[in-house]
Design a protein around this motif. Structure first.
Motif, mmCIF file in Angstrom:
data_model
loop_
_atom_site.group_PDB
_atom_site.id
_atom_site.type_symbol
_atom_site.label_atom_id
_atom_site.label_comp_id
_atom_site.label_asym_id
_atom_site.label_seq_id
_atom_site.Cartn_x
_atom_site.Cartn_y
_atom_site.Cartn_z
ATOM 1 N N ILE A 1 -11.306 5.438 -1.441
ATOM 2 C CA ILE A 1 -11.949 6.689 -1.817
ATOM 3 C C ILE A 1 -12.933 7.170 -0.749
ATOM 4 O O ILE A 1 -13.871 6.457 -0.386
ATOM 5 C CB ILE A 1 -12.656 6.522 -3.179
ATOM 6 C CG1 ILE A 1 -11.605 6.086 -4.218
ATOM 7 C CG2 ILE A 1 -13.343 7.817 -3.595
ATOM 8 C CD1 ILE A 1 -12.110 6.010 -5.626
ATOM 9 N N MET B 1 -6.501 7.540 -4.258
ATOM 10 C CA MET B 1 -7.542 8.129 -3.418
ATOM 11 C C MET B 1 -8.428 8.998 -4.313
ATOM 12 O O MET B 1 -8.300 8.953 -5.533
ATOM 13 C CB MET B 1 -6.902 8.951 -2.288
ATOM 14 C CG MET B 1 -5.734 8.223 -1.678
ATOM 15 S SD MET B 1 -4.973 8.830 -0.162
ATOM 16 C CE MET B 1 -5.622 10.415 0.149
ATOM 17 N N SER B 2 -9.297 9.807 -3.708
ATOM 18 C CA SER B 2 -10.258 10.570 -4.513
ATOM 19 C C SER B 2 -9.598 11.351 -5.636
ATOM 20 O O SER B 2 -10.111 11.409 -6.753
ATOM 21 C CB SER B 2 -11.032 11.547 -3.626
ATOM 22 O OG SER B 2 -11.849 10.833 -2.747
ATOM 23 N N MET C 1 0.843 -1.196 0.000
ATOM 24 C CA MET C 1 0.000 0.000 0.000
ATOM 25 C C MET C 1 0.879 1.246 0.000
ATOM 26 O O MET C 1 1.979 1.237 0.571
ATOM 27 C CB MET C 1 -0.857 -0.024 1.269
ATOM 28 C CG MET C 1 -1.787 1.135 1.451
ATOM 29 S SD MET C 1 -1.079 2.555 2.335
ATOM 30 C CE MET C 1 -2.379 2.923 3.486
ATOM 31 N N MET D 1 0.559 5.857 -0.064
ATOM 32 C CA MET D 1 -0.186 7.109 -0.173
ATOM 33 C C MET D 1 0.690 8.088 -0.932
ATOM 34 O O MET D 1 1.834 8.321 -0.541
ATOM 35 C CB MET D 1 -0.437 7.679 1.219
ATOM 36 C CG MET D 1 -1.791 7.325 1.779
ATOM 37 S SD MET D 1 -1.993 8.001 3.424
ATOM 38 C CE MET D 1 -2.912 9.481 3.054
#
Ligand code: PLP
Length: 231
Positions: A219, A202-203, A161, A163
């Motif tokens: 999301i 993400m969004s 994962m 970000m």
């Protein structure tokens, strides 16, 4: 207040489908994780009633209080940083933990999973961009941690994962996501394991993540709107 949860969910599902086709991928290989942190149970139920079953929270306490009120067939994912002292609740309520970032935490989760008779799916969080304020393993530290994860009998190590930072352009985002994919490919070969999952996007950046191979997009805002408290 008017809620657009249903419309938003439908639009995102459609977009995921379109991008998958454009990228030559099967959209059934992409899981939409609805990030419900900061939103009340009532709103989560709206999404549930539109068929959404996978929800993500970033705090164990919030996860616990929501999970105990909501239908039992929800698949809960913990996506936020996990402290060792919260690990027991995480195991109890989350069937997926995306944010594992140390061998100490792996050993603790493994032991607790055995005690609770569970086999959670876990992902290792990697700080690809090297931002200082981010959690996650450095790319260099992933291999050692992955070997430990593979050896944990009571954890199912399924992938990686990351970000991405907020303030970078599309080209940089593509690079970050493709680095995570290559890191995964490399581990699969070196450790002789299958790591199917890439939790990224993400969004604001999920279309780019899907084009680079994301299998789970996380999301929140694009489904539920703006959170009052940013967490
Ligand atoms: C909040 C959060 C998300 C979702 O972010 P949005 O921009 O609201 O889509 C995804 N991943 C993690 C780890 C988060 O904490």
């Amino acid at each position: 207040m008017q809620s657009y949860t249903k419309e938003n969910l439908e639009e995102i599902r459609q977009r995921i489908n379109d991008i998958a086709i454009k990228s030559g991928r099967d959209s059934s290989s992409i899981k939409l994780l609805a990030v419900s942190k900061g939103f009340p149970v009532k709103i989560i139920l709206e999404a549930y009633n539109c068929g959404q079953r996978c929800f993500g929270e970033n705090r164990v306490q919030e996860l616990e209080s929501k999970a105990s009120l909501l239908p039992k067939d929800i698949e809960w994912h913990l996506i936020g940083h996990l402290q060792g002292n919260k690990a027991v609740k995480a195991i109890e309520y989350a069937s997926w933990i995306h944010s594992v970032d140390s061998e100490t935490l792996l050993h603790r989760l493994d032991r607790l999973a055995q005690e609770k008779n569970k086999i959670p799916k876990i992902l290792l969080e990697v700080n690809i961009s090297g931002e200082e304020n981010k959690y996650g393993l450095t790319p260099e530290a992933v291999e050692a941690c992955a070997r430990t994860a593979k050896a944990c009998q009571n954890l199912k190590f399924v992938g990686l994962m990351t970000m991405a930072p907020y303030n970078v352009d599309e080209k940089q985002l593509s690079e970050i996501f493709s680095k995570l994919r290559m890191l995964r490919d490399n581990l699969e070969e070196k450790l002789e394991i299958q790591l199917q999952e890439l939790s990224m996007g993400m969004s604001s950046d999920y279309p780019i993540a899907i084009a680079e191979g994301a299998t789970i997009v996380r999301i929140g805002t694009a489904i539920f709107g703006n959170r009052l408290i940013r967490n």
